[in-house]
Design a protein around this motif. Sequence first.
Motif, PDB file in Angstrom:
ATOM      1  N   SER A  79      16.114 -21.387  12.602  1.00 52.07           N
ATOM      2  CA  SER A  79      14.972 -20.735  13.500  1.00 52.07           C
ATOM      3  C   SER A  79      15.520 -19.958  14.275  1.00 52.07           C
ATOM      4  O   SER A  79      16.553 -20.204  15.117  1.00 52.07           O
ATOM      5  N   PHE A  80      14.957 -18.785  14.385  1.00 49.79           N
ATOM      6  CA  PHE A  80      15.482 -17.580  15.143  1.00 49.79           C
ATOM      7  C   PHE A  80      14.570 -17.668  16.426  1.00 49.79           C
ATOM      8  O   PHE A  80      14.644 -16.747  17.432  1.00 49.79           O
ATOM      9  N   LYS A  81      13.600 -18.757  16.655  1.00 50.33           N
ATOM     10  CA  LYS A  81      12.763 -18.609  17.754  1.00 50.33           C
ATOM     11  C   LYS A  81      12.941 -19.794  18.572  1.00 50.33           C
ATOM     12  O   LYS A  81      12.392 -19.769  19.905  1.00 50.33           O
ATOM     13  N   LYS A  82      13.749 -20.835  18.260  1.00 50.55           N
ATOM     14  CA  LYS A  82      13.762 -21.766  18.929  1.00 50.55           C
ATOM     15  C   LYS A  82      14.972 -21.587  20.076  1.00 50.55           C
ATOM     16  O   LYS A  82      15.477 -20.516  20.113  1.00 50.55           O
ATOM     17  N   GLY A  83      15.265 -22.485  21.112  1.00 45.99           N
ATOM     18  CA  GLY A  83      16.134 -22.369  21.994  1.00 45.99           C
ATOM     19  C   GLY A  83      17.616 -22.404  21.472  1.00 45.99           C
ATOM     20  O   GLY A  83      17.687 -22.385  20.256  1.00 45.99           O
ATOM     21  N   CYS A  84      18.440 -22.526  22.834  1.00 40.59           N
ATOM     22  CA  CYS A  84      20.050 -22.636  22.528  1.00 40.59           C
ATOM     23  C   CYS A  84      20.373 -23.796  21.767  1.00 40.59           C
ATOM     24  O   CYS A  84      19.579 -24.801  21.920  1.00 40.59           O
ATOM     25  N   TYR A  85      21.299 -23.529  20.737  1.00 42.63           N
ATOM     26  CA  TYR A  85      21.836 -24.993  20.209  1.00 42.63           C
ATOM     27  C   TYR A  85      23.366 -24.516  19.941  1.00 42.63           C
ATOM     28  O   TYR A  85      23.805 -23.559  20.053  1.00 42.63           O
ATOM     29  N   THR A  86      24.132 -25.592  19.594  1.00 37.42           N
ATOM     30  CA  THR A  86      25.727 -25.394  19.276  1.00 37.42           C
ATOM     31  C   THR A  86      25.785 -24.239  18.271  1.00 37.42           C
ATOM     32  O   THR A  86      25.380 -24.589  17.195  1.00 37.42           O
ATOM     33  N   GLY A  87      26.509 -23.180  18.526  1.00 36.28           N
ATOM     34  CA  GLY A  87      26.860 -22.118  17.665  1.00 36.28           C
ATOM     35  C   GLY A  87      25.629 -21.034  17.547  1.00 36.28           C
ATOM     36  O   GLY A  87      25.888 -20.080  16.521  1.00 36.28           O
TER      37      GLY A  87
END
Length: 355
Positions: A254-262
Amino acid sequence: FIANQSVSKRLLYATINDKHTESCKPMDWQPLFPSHNLITNAENPSIVESFGESPSDYKSLFKQNILSTDLRGYIQLSGPDTEKFLQGQVSCDMSLLEKGKTMNGAHLTPKGRITFLFSAHKDQDDNILLETHPSVVDLAISSFKKYSVFFKTDITDVSDQFISAMISGPNSAERVKQITTCHIKQYDSSLFLVTVDADRAIQQFNSQPATLTPAGQGYSDLMRIRSGNADVTVDTSDEFIVQMINLDAQNYISFKKGCYTGQEIVARAHYRGSVKRRMHLMRLDTANMPSIGASLTDSNGKVIGTVAAAARASECSIEALAVLPEKYLATTEVTFDKEQFVNTIHLPLPYKVLE
């Protein structure tokens, strides 16, 4: 260092396989298909290698409706903070996961390398079940637990609670509808992974044996490769970024969600177009099976790619998914054991790779 790392991975893989051999209760498939000669793996009886078929039979099986055994690993996350925890850790948008649906995703290192892949399901109690390759279950749990200390979520290996099989063929969609399943993962219009509760597996699969031809793990491996999907195993964990194995073309990101590891590495490769290597499907005219993670070398002695997945397509050919630059797609001869060069034919993937 690379050699030592490779040896360490193989030792870890062996340890994990031994552990799962002891903990998993193999399903006895023989009563469902009494006229077939069931053959299990000598080292891990949970793996059904075949029901008497050989790779030379695969061409004819491709036109039939097949139930092929497919050993998978399962991780359960439960607790009030489970969704919040996963949302900050994985590449897919967990807030969109609905009961009865499946969502593909990846867990990455801070440098954007894939630790493991999964398909997520949510049960009626809001527990989340992650289906993955069995060799990475312990690695995945260990990786999650590094980040979960401040969240109320329990992470457990529940692989022994489920049985999985692939349903494939021209009428596979209808066959799947007639099996009471726990979870369904669809690879394409004629390939499905069906997961059922282990204690009710015989009863659930028993509804369809007369209309399905059985096959073993080798056929499942081939079908997964032909669908353009490469598992991340303990041998390839921390090797690839998501675009290298085409996860951006398979709804893992998903390129719309918030930050995640990596996430920063994934976004940079996506928006700046900096992916120099992609996964491609190829046929190798050899009876020798390349190991996962093996290097492919051309006739000039140059390493041009890495094997991400491989399976027998016939007695004298292998189909493989390999990560390599576009400029080497015209290569017609490679070696993976530094002893014998084999003819190579590049095959089309069943989906469009993003530019």
